[in-house]
Design an enzyme around this catalytic site. Structure first.
Site, PDB file in Angstrom:
ATOM      1  N   LEU A   1       0.913  -0.888   0.226  1.00  0.00           N
ATOM      2  CA  LEU A   1      -0.116  -0.522  -0.031  1.00  0.00           C
ATOM      3  C   LEU A   1       0.851   0.924  -0.100  1.00  0.00           C
ATOM      4  O   LEU A   1       2.062   1.476   0.650  1.00  0.00           O
ATOM      5  CB  LEU A   1      -0.727   0.414   1.475  1.00  0.00           C
ATOM      6  CG  LEU A   1      -2.090  -1.159   1.613  1.00  0.00           C
ATOM      7  CD1 LEU A   1      -2.536  -0.723   2.713  1.00  0.00           C
ATOM      8  CD2 LEU A   1      -3.479  -0.682   0.117  1.00  0.00           C
ATOM      9  N   PRO A   2       0.705   2.001  -0.949  1.00  0.00           N
ATOM     10  CA  PRO A   2       1.163   3.268  -0.810  1.00  0.00           C
ATOM     11  C   PRO A   2       0.882   4.515   0.475  1.00  0.00           C
ATOM     12  O   PRO A   2       0.892   5.509   0.236  1.00  0.00           O
ATOM     13  CB  PRO A   2       0.839   4.121  -2.403  1.00  0.00           C
ATOM     14  CG  PRO A   2      -0.783   3.668  -2.138  1.00  0.00           C
ATOM     15  CD  PRO A   2      -1.147   2.362  -1.749  1.00  0.00           C
ATOM     16  N   CYS A   3       1.623   3.428   1.733  1.00  0.00           N
ATOM     17  CA  CYS A   3       0.660   4.575   2.930  1.00  0.00           C
ATOM     18  C   CYS A   3       2.042   5.549   3.394  1.00  0.00           C
ATOM     19  O   CYS A   3       1.064   6.231   3.732  1.00  0.00           O
ATOM     20  CB  CYS A   3       0.763   3.883   4.271  1.00  0.00           C
ATOM     21  SG  CYS A   3       1.896   2.816   4.310  1.00  0.00           S
ATOM     22  N   HIS A   4       3.377   5.909   2.305  1.00  0.00           N
ATOM     23  CA  HIS A   4       3.371   7.492   2.038  1.00  0.00           C
ATOM     24  C   HIS A   4       2.994   8.069   1.729  1.00  0.00           C
ATOM     25  O   HIS A   4       3.193   9.703   1.667  1.00  0.00           O
ATOM     26  CB  HIS A   4       5.916   7.316   1.927  1.00  0.00           C
ATOM     27  CG  HIS A   4       4.527   6.719  -0.192  1.00  0.00           C
ATOM     28  ND1 HIS A   4       4.498   5.352  -0.357  1.00  0.00           N
ATOM     29  CD2 HIS A   4       4.858   7.477  -1.197  1.00  0.00           C
ATOM     30  CE1 HIS A   4       4.709   5.262  -1.470  1.00  0.00           C
ATOM     31  NE2 HIS A   4       4.302   7.032  -2.026  1.00  0.00           N
ATOM     32  N   ARG A   5       1.548   7.769   1.174  1.00  0.00           N
ATOM     33  CA  ARG A   5       1.238   8.638   0.782  1.00  0.00           C
ATOM     34  C   ARG A   5       0.081   9.332   1.591  1.00  0.00           C
ATOM     35  O   ARG A   5      -1.257  10.184   1.184  1.00  0.00           O
ATOM     36  CB  ARG A   5      -0.222   8.691  -0.846  1.00  0.00           C
ATOM     37  CG  ARG A   5       1.356   8.247  -1.664  1.00  0.00           C
ATOM     38  CD  ARG A   5       0.901   7.939  -3.250  1.00  0.00           C
ATOM     39  NE  ARG A   5       1.306   7.458  -4.039  1.00  0.00           N
ATOM     40  CZ  ARG A   5       1.539   6.470  -4.712  1.00  0.00           C
ATOM     41  NH1 ARG A   5      -0.129   5.758  -4.898  1.00  0.00           N
ATOM     42  NH2 ARG A   5       1.969   5.851  -5.661  1.00  0.00           N
TER      43      ARG A   5
END
Length: 129
Positions: free
Chosen positions: A68-72
């Site tokens: 998941l792009p949780c850095h976004r």
DNA sequence: ATCGTGACTGGGA
DNA sequence: ATCCCAGCCACGA
């Protein structure tokens, strides 16, 4: 039926709690476009519990290597409050910069350019004026 | 079981 | 303007 604070444990069914909530969080996060960011609060709202922004962070805590792009996901000011959870504090910013995300001199994400709002949130905010 | 903490937020003092 | 606090949900001690 004024919306009041919508607080107090009412109207939220059990099924609408953990399982669904976490699930929705993952789903929304997966939809954040490349080069964009979303806020914890907006995600919580889309998931049905507007004030559960902290729980969004908690949900992401278990994702780490789920792709998941949780850095976004950033806070309402565009600060990278979750950066400590990526192993090293600079990873989150690096990932974002590599996607072309710009930062202000304060180290916040330039939300004017990169904030992504789910359709649901946009609709609601439009309604509010 | 209660209590405190947290990748948050909005409102009130 | 800043500071404080309540509220949301999950979890570990």
């Amino acid at each position: 039926m004024s919306k009041k604070s919508n607080t107090g444990k009412h109207r939220i069914k059990k099924e609408n709690r953990k399982k669904d909530f976490f699930d929705r969080v993952y789903k929304i996060v997966a939809k954040i476009p490349y080069g964009k960011v979303a806020t914890y609060g907006d995600i919580a709202e889309v998931c049905g519990i507007r004030s559960a922004a902290r729980t969004v962070g908690w949900a992401l805590n278990g994702t780490k290597e789920n792709g998941l792009p949780c850095h976004r996901v950033v806070n309402r000011f565009g600060a990278l409050t979750g950066r400590m959870h990526f192993g090293d504090p600079y990873i989150m910013e690096d990932l974002l910069r590599s996607e072309g995300v710009e930062f202000t001199k304060d180290g916040f994400v330039n939300l004017e350019k990169h904030l992504w709002k789910p359709a649901k949130v946009k609709r609601r905010q439009k309604k509010l004026g």
